[in-house]
Write an enzyme that holds these catalytic residues in place. Structure first.
Site, PDB file in Angstrom:
ATOM      1  CG  ASN A 150      -0.355  -0.333   2.694  1.00 50.44           C
ATOM      2  OD1 ASN A 150       0.958  -0.737   2.679  1.00 50.44           O
ATOM      3  ND2 ASN A 150      -0.892   0.735   3.484  1.00 50.44           N
ATOM      4  N   GLY A 226       1.902  -6.152   7.326  1.00 49.58           N
ATOM      5  CA  GLY A 226       1.242  -6.644   6.444  1.00 49.58           C
ATOM      6  C   GLY A 226      -0.304  -7.036   7.054  1.00 49.58           C
ATOM      7  CB  THR A 228      -4.708  -9.712  11.322  1.00 54.05           C
ATOM      8  OG1 THR A 228      -4.576  -8.321  11.518  1.00 54.05           O
ATOM      9  CG2 THR A 228      -4.841 -10.435  12.373  1.00 54.05           C
ATOM     10  CD  GLU A 248       3.794  -1.870  13.515  1.00 53.52           C
ATOM     11  OE1 GLU A 248       2.765  -1.455  13.740  1.00 53.52           O
ATOM     12  OE2 GLU A 248       4.696  -1.775  14.493  1.00 53.52           O
ATOM     13  CB  CYS A 282      -2.452   0.255   8.124  1.00 56.78           C
ATOM     14  SG  CYS A 282      -0.876   1.265   8.312  1.00 56.78           S
ATOM     15  CD  GLU A 461       7.451  -0.637  12.048  1.00 53.45           C
ATOM     16  OE1 GLU A 461       6.523  -0.202  11.333  1.00 53.45           O
ATOM     17  OE2 GLU A 461       8.034  -1.915  11.252  1.00 53.45           O
TER      18      GLU A 461
HETATM   19  P1  NDP Z   1       0.134  -9.438   3.086  1.00 57.05           P
HETATM   20  O1  NDP Z   1      -0.077  -9.878   4.778  1.00 57.05           O
HETATM   21  O2  NDP Z   1      -0.859 -10.364   2.148  1.00 57.05           O
HETATM   22  O3  NDP Z   1       1.377  -9.490   2.636  1.00 57.05           O
HETATM   23  C1  NDP Z   1       2.370  -8.615   3.215  1.00 57.05           C
HETATM   24  C2  NDP Z   1       3.700  -9.075   3.121  1.00 57.05           C
HETATM   25  O4  NDP Z   1       3.997  -9.999   3.366  1.00 57.05           O
HETATM   26  C3  NDP Z   1       4.063  -8.981   1.527  1.00 57.05           C
HETATM   27  O5  NDP Z   1       5.306  -8.684   1.088  1.00 57.05           O
HETATM   28  C4  NDP Z   1       3.889 -10.578   1.329  1.00 57.05           C
HETATM   29  O6  NDP Z   1       4.176 -11.130  -0.071  1.00 57.05           O
HETATM   30  C5  NDP Z   1       4.195 -11.060   2.408  1.00 57.05           C
HETATM   31  N1  NDP Z   1       3.917 -12.488   2.737  1.00 57.05           N
HETATM   32  C6  NDP Z   1       2.670 -12.990   2.361  1.00 57.05           C
HETATM   33  N2  NDP Z   1       2.591 -14.287   3.090  1.00 57.05           N
HETATM   34  C7  NDP Z   1       3.878 -14.607   3.729  1.00 57.05           C
HETATM   35  C8  NDP Z   1       4.393 -15.827   4.287  1.00 57.05           C
HETATM   36  N3  NDP Z   1       3.732 -16.706   4.292  1.00 57.05           N
HETATM   37  N4  NDP Z   1       5.634 -15.479   4.702  1.00 57.05           N
HETATM   38  C9  NDP Z   1       6.265 -14.575   4.673  1.00 57.05           C
HETATM   39  N5  NDP Z   1       5.668 -13.476   3.838  1.00 57.05           N
HETATM   40  C10 NDP Z   1       4.396 -13.344   3.404  1.00 57.05           C
HETATM   41  O7  NDP Z   1      -0.475  -7.855   3.411  1.00 57.05           O
HETATM   42  P2  NDP Z   1      -0.873  -6.968   1.880  1.00 57.05           P
HETATM   43  O8  NDP Z   1       0.544  -6.750   1.311  1.00 57.05           O
HETATM   44  O9  NDP Z   1      -2.051  -7.453   1.347  1.00 57.05           O
HETATM   45  O10 NDP Z   1      -0.917  -5.436   2.849  1.00 57.05           O
HETATM   46  C11 NDP Z   1      -2.043  -5.064   3.454  1.00 57.05           C
HETATM   47  C12 NDP Z   1      -2.310  -5.381   5.006  1.00 57.05           C
HETATM   48  O11 NDP Z   1      -1.234  -4.882   5.412  1.00 57.05           O
HETATM   49  C13 NDP Z   1      -3.727  -4.920   5.384  1.00 57.05           C
HETATM   50  O12 NDP Z   1      -4.261  -5.691   6.234  1.00 57.05           O
HETATM   51  C14 NDP Z   1      -3.081  -3.707   6.063  1.00 57.05           C
HETATM   52  O13 NDP Z   1      -3.985  -3.063   7.206  1.00 57.05           O
HETATM   53  C15 NDP Z   1      -1.940  -3.871   6.670  1.00 57.05           C
HETATM   54  N6  NDP Z   1      -0.732  -2.932   6.781  1.00 57.05           N
HETATM   55  C16 NDP Z   1      -0.658  -2.659   8.061  1.00 57.05           C
HETATM   56  C17 NDP Z   1      -0.005  -1.570   8.550  1.00 57.05           C
HETATM   57  C18 NDP Z   1       0.579  -1.171   9.892  1.00 57.05           C
HETATM   58  O14 NDP Z   1       1.635  -0.446  10.204  1.00 57.05           O
HETATM   59  N7  NDP Z   1      -0.090  -2.114  11.030  1.00 57.05           N
HETATM   60  C19 NDP Z   1       0.677  -0.525   7.471  1.00 57.05           C
HETATM   61  C20 NDP Z   1       0.234  -0.862   6.159  1.00 57.05           C
HETATM   62  C21 NDP Z   1      -0.476  -1.972   5.833  1.00 57.05           C
HETATM   63  P3  NDP Z   1       2.997 -10.941  -1.183  1.00 57.05           P
HETATM   64  O15 NDP Z   1       3.026  -9.823  -1.583  1.00 57.05           O
HETATM   65  O16 NDP Z   1       3.898 -11.926  -2.398  1.00 57.05           O
HETATM   66  O17 NDP Z   1       1.912 -11.897  -0.922  1.00 57.05           O
END
Ligand code: NDP
Length: 480
Positions: A150, A226, A228, A248, A282, A461
């Protein structure tokens, strides 16, 4: 078509398996580059490089490390337009947003931690007549940084910068959906004089290369942002290996609007907090709770302002909203709008996909959507949608507002609008979230702790919290 490469040991290289994945431009729905489909073999090579680099980097003086990171920050600044265009094209966000928020913030992240590390000090505890404790804060070693799509470079650099500043070597993976600015970062790191192997950037799928990073025994800490569900999986996998974890995660943030607020300021900020980056931040507020006495006034003014928002291709300077990040994500958002209708919600505006003129007719555009008439505990109001969709609902008392605000499994941020100072403090104190904004939104001081409670994450963070996470404390006692 451009093939991106991994940046390992200071060199760009293809993934060892030789496979690539399509990188799709959300504005057009067309493939525009290919990215490495890396796996555990690439992680192994990166870990070996990081292991070699660690003694050099961790023993370099803080001053020298700081200077390299300042140059890294300047390197992004010098190529601002290239980074802005890449971020917007990869993610679908308006170019103006990437130019004003994403890339300047990545510059600040490196600059902030480059200087923060020079002010980072550890504690000492004197025991009268007995002796002195002093605490060393040593870099952990090799750490993994995994970030979402994002705010691609913004969040990538928010992790990498403190990890490097503290003297660690990094294996980093951006989201496979938005790899481009992370790809460019390797060039900037090289030009800045970052020693080979200190920062390794691997591209590919989460369940493949991401999984290999979290499972590698020599990677001692994982900083993850990413969803939850992914965070839960990472915790389950990495915790038994005794890795340090910073998670996060998702959110479902409430905006509580009291009748005594500055209405105009609240209204224009609430438009931003609802729909900035197509609602894919987020920290966006997706549940807007309004004191009943101003509910109708708010509804009318808000909907009318939302209807004036321009949904357009990212390079259109008039665009308030660009494309959402991918086709599956667009489908997910649209399915939640259908769910809201099934749950009895009324769509006040939006609620549909927007088809633009060629060449953008296959892009992923959604009209900003406002829904009312839903119970606070229905799925639409409890689950994260992460798109340009908000619900509005009236409340009668402060207690009721807090009950609704705190009713989800999440707890990232709460926004609060009121002119009553006592109430502002009281509600901020009761809000179940890691961050509260009063009469504002997204005002970020990089020194402050950033993170959520409940299912929104573990750890903080930002500022000294990040430097503490990326170091191990060692206490030494000296007897008098
Ligand atoms: P995901 O959890 O799908 O992915 C986040 C990252 O983790 C990506 O690089 C993804 O790779 C990787 N990933 C996925 N599966 C695995 C695994 N099994 N092992 C290791 N890495 C993995 O989230 P999104 O990218 O869809 O992001 C959106 C989410 O992030 C929303 O829920 C949002 O709320 C949250 N978010 C939270 C923030 C915070 O500060 N609290 C800030 C910004 C976003 P790939 O892309 O290849 O799947």
């Amino acid at each position: 078509m451009k093939k991106l490469q991994n940046y390992i040991d200071g060199k760009y290289q293809d993934p060892l398996c030789g496979q690539f994945i399509d990188n799709i431009e959300p504005a057009t729905g067309k493939v525009y580059s290919y990215i490495p489909d890396s796996d555990e073999q690439d992680v192994e090579v990166a870990v070996n490089a990081a292991e070699k680099a660690f003694p050099i980097w961790s023993k370099m003086s803080t001053e020298e490390r700081s200077q390299i990171l300042v140059r890294l920050s300047e390197g992004i600044q010098n190529r601002m337009d290239e980074f802005v265009q890449a971020e917007s094209r990869d993610n679908g966000k308006p170019v103006t947003l990437a130019a004003h928020v994403d890339i300047p913030r990545a510059v600040s992240n490196f600059h902030f931690f480059a200087t923060a590390i020079t002010h980072f000090s550890s504690e000492s505890h004197y025991m009268e007549g007995l002796g002195l404790n002093y605490t060393l804060r040593k870099p952990i070693g090799i750490v993994g940084c995994i970030s979402p799509w994002n705010l691609p470079l913004y969040l990538f650099s928010w992790k990498i910068a403190p990890a490097l500043a503290a003297g660690n070597c990094v294996i980093a993976k951006p989201s496979e959906i938005t790899p481009y600015t992370a790809y460019l970062l390797g060039e900037v790191a090289k030009e800045a004089g970052l020693p080979d192997g200190v920062l390794n950037i691997l591209h590919g799928l989460g369940h493949r290369v991401g999984d290999a990073i979290i499972k590698h025994p020599k990677i001692k800490a994982i900083s993850f942002t990413g969803g939850t569900k992914t965070g839960e999986y990472i915790a389950r996998t990495a915790a038994p290996m005794f890795k340090k974890l910073s998670l996060e995660l998702g959110g479902k943030n409430p905006v509580i609007i009291f009748a005594d607020c500055d209405f105009d300021e609240m209204l224009s900020t609430t438009i931003r907090s609802s729909f900035a980056n197509q609602g894919q931040i987020c920290l966006c507020g997706s549940r807007i709770l309004v004191e009943r006495s101003i509910y109708d006034k708010f509804k009318e003014a808000f909907v009318s302002k939302v209807e004036k928002s321009v949904v357009s291709y990212p390079s259109d300077p008039k665009a308030n909203l660009g494309a959402v990040v991918s086709e599956p994500h667009m489908e997910k958002i649209l399915s939640y709008i259908e769910l809201a209708k099934e749950e009895g919600g009324t769509i006040l505006t939006g609620g549909e996909r927007v088809i633009l003129d060629a060449p953008y007719q296959d892009g992923y555009y959604i009209r900003p959507t406002v829904i009312e008439g839903l119970a606070y505990n229905c799925r639409t109001n409890q689950e994260e949608i992460f798109g340009p969709v908000v619900t509005i609902a009236p409340f009668d008392t402060e207690e009721e507002a807090l009950m609704m605000a705190n009713s989800t499994q999440y707890g990232l941020q709460t926004t609060l609008w009121t002119s009553d100072l006592k109430r502002a403090h009281r509600v901020a104190d009761e809000a179940q979230s890691g961050i509260v904004w009063i009469n504002s939104w997204l005002v970020r001081d990089l020194r402050t702790p950033f993170g959520g409670v409940k299912a929104s994450g573990v750890g903080r963070e930002g500022g000294l919290e990040a430097l503490r996470f990326f170091t191990e404390a060692k206490n030494v006692f000296v007897k008098y």
